[in-house]
Design an enzyme around this catalytic site. Structure first.
Site, short mmCIF file in Angstrom:
data_model
loop_
_atom_site.label_atom_id
_atom_site.label_comp_id
_atom_site.label_asym_id
_atom_site.label_seq_id
_atom_site.Cartn_x
_atom_site.Cartn_y
_atom_site.Cartn_z
N ASP A 243 130.84 8.14 126.75
CA ASP A 243 129.49 8.02 127.30
C ASP A 243 128.49 8.69 126.36
O ASP A 243 128.74 9.80 125.87
CB ASP A 243 129.42 8.66 128.68
N ILE A 244 127.36 8.01 126.11
CA ILE A 244 126.33 8.57 125.23
C ILE A 244 125.60 9.71 125.95
O ILE A 244 125.15 9.54 127.08
CB ILE A 244 125.33 7.48 124.81
N HIS A 256 113.40 0.45 125.19
CA HIS A 256 114.70 -0.16 125.43
C HIS A 256 115.24 -0.90 124.20
O HIS A 256 116.46 -1.05 124.06
CB HIS A 256 114.62 -1.11 126.63
N ASP A 260 118.94 -0.52 122.93
CA ASP A 260 119.86 -1.62 122.65
C ASP A 260 120.44 -1.52 121.25
O ASP A 260 121.63 -1.77 121.03
CB ASP A 260 119.15 -2.97 122.83
N GLU A 286 125.54 2.72 129.20
CA GLU A 286 125.86 3.40 127.95
C GLU A 286 127.31 3.88 127.91
O GLU A 286 127.66 4.74 127.11
CB GLU A 286 124.92 4.60 127.74
#
Length: 371
Positions: A243-244, A256, A260, A286
């Protein structure tokens, strides 16, 4: 600073290779659908062939003429046996062996050819009816079986037509063979194109459009396959949830599109950081997941730490630097269900974030750990 909660810090294989892209659909449903088609369509084809022989025999009997090759009783008995076999195929719940499934079209073609020898006057109906088994083989089985069926039908038709009408019968055989070849070629080509389209659609249904990795659906299918392998006595495996850290800041600060692009970059990094036997996917937002085949808990922790360090180093040069937290779940005995394995990895990921992020945490907690 990173932290690995694991049973051992012993060195293992370095992270290398390439991650697996989106995998095709599970074959179980396709195999069941194919079996249904073979038994029902193949059974119907056998019944239709039996009805054809019966009708010709009845008409021949009504004319009061002798049968040139078979007696009335033999024709009726043959028709009854073929029809009974067709009904059996349509009703049975047993899985048909491959050799029997592949033999059905040729058997039906031979039965359809029999009226040619019975009435000694084959006409254009023969070539038309012989397209039934060829079309069935090409549409349901394979191109090889379809061409084999066409060959068997052509040979049997040539023999029976030649016996029934001599040279005229051989002329009709040329027409029949040409018809079978054209029909077989057309159906095989259409089926080949349809198969490519189905495979492409299956890949799209299991592929994350942004990163090109497998999506949640494809990853869940990979987990199910891995569980089945483990239950058969396969080597242990491990699951990484990646997970970021503070990804919302990227979206809120730079928009966004920047988010992306960060997801695409991380997806590409993950894709090239694992072996071809591993499955790498984006399972939502994410969050990414990696299924490590043939990997014990110690090795899983080592590879997860290598990944965490790699992201910190590589992503530090990106326009929008990031770090990741990694939760690791191993597969002890007995093998956990996919849901249990995912829940264990999720708990480890939560613990890694609670401990400060940019680190690795490993489950299950039943394994003695060293902080």
């Amino acid at each position: 600073m990173t932290q690995v909660r694991t049973a051992s810090a012993s060195a293992r294989r370095p992270v290398a290779g390439a991650g697996l892209r989106a995998e095709p659909a599970s074959g179980s449903a396709v195999a069941e659908s194919r079996q249904w088609a073979i038994k029902n369509v193949g059974g119907g084809l056998m019944i239709a062939a039996a009805v054809l022989v019966t009708v010709v025999t009845v008409l021949y009997d009504l004319r009061g003429e002798p049968f040139p090759m078979f007696t009335r009783e033999v024709n009726y008995a043959l028709s009854a046996a073929v029809a009974a076999f067709g009904f059996y195929l349509m009703r049975t719940t047993r899985r048909l062996p491959t050799w029997l499934a592949n033999s059905l079209p040729s058997g039906a073609a031979i039965v359809i050819c029999l009226p040619t020898s019975v009435d000694e006057s084959p006409d254009e109906l023969g070539p038309l009816l012989l397209t039934w088994p060829v079309t069935f083989a090409a549409a349901v089985l394979s191109a090889r079986v379809a061409w084999t069926t066409a060959g068997v039908a052509a040979v049997v038709f040539a023999v029976l037509a030649g016996l029934g009408r001599g040279v005229d019968g051989l002329v009709l055989w040329v027409e029949a063979s040409a018809s079978l070849a054209v029909v077989c070629w057309m159906v095989v080509r259409v089926q080949s194109q349809a198969m490519r389209l189905r495979e492409a659609l299956a890949r799209l249904a299991r592929t994350d459009a942004l990163t090109g990795l497998v999506n949640r659906r494809g990853f869940d299918e990979a987990l199910a396959r891995e569980q089945a392998r483990r239950r058969r006595g396969g080597e242990p495996s491990a699951l990484l949830l990646v997970d970021i850290d503070h990804f919302k800041r990227v979206n809120d600060t730079w928009g966004h599109q920047a988010g992306d692009e960060t997801l695409r970059l991380l997806g590409g990094l993950l894709d090239t950081s694992f072996r071809a036997t591993d499955v790498v996917g984006r399972i939502g937002g994410e969050e990414f997941a990696v299924l490590l085949a043939d990997c014990d808990p110690d090795e899983a922790a080592e590879r997860a730490q290598a990944l965490c360090d790699l992201v910190r180093t590589q992503a530090g040069t990106w326009e929008h630097p990031i770090t990741v937290s990694v939760g690791v779940a191993a597969t002890p005995e007995p093998a956990p269900t996919p849901e249990e394995l995912m829940a264990s990895a999720d708990a480890a990921l939560y613990a890694a974030k609670a401990a400060g992020r940019d680190r690795v945490w490993i489950e299950p907690a039943t394994v003695p750990v060293v902080e």
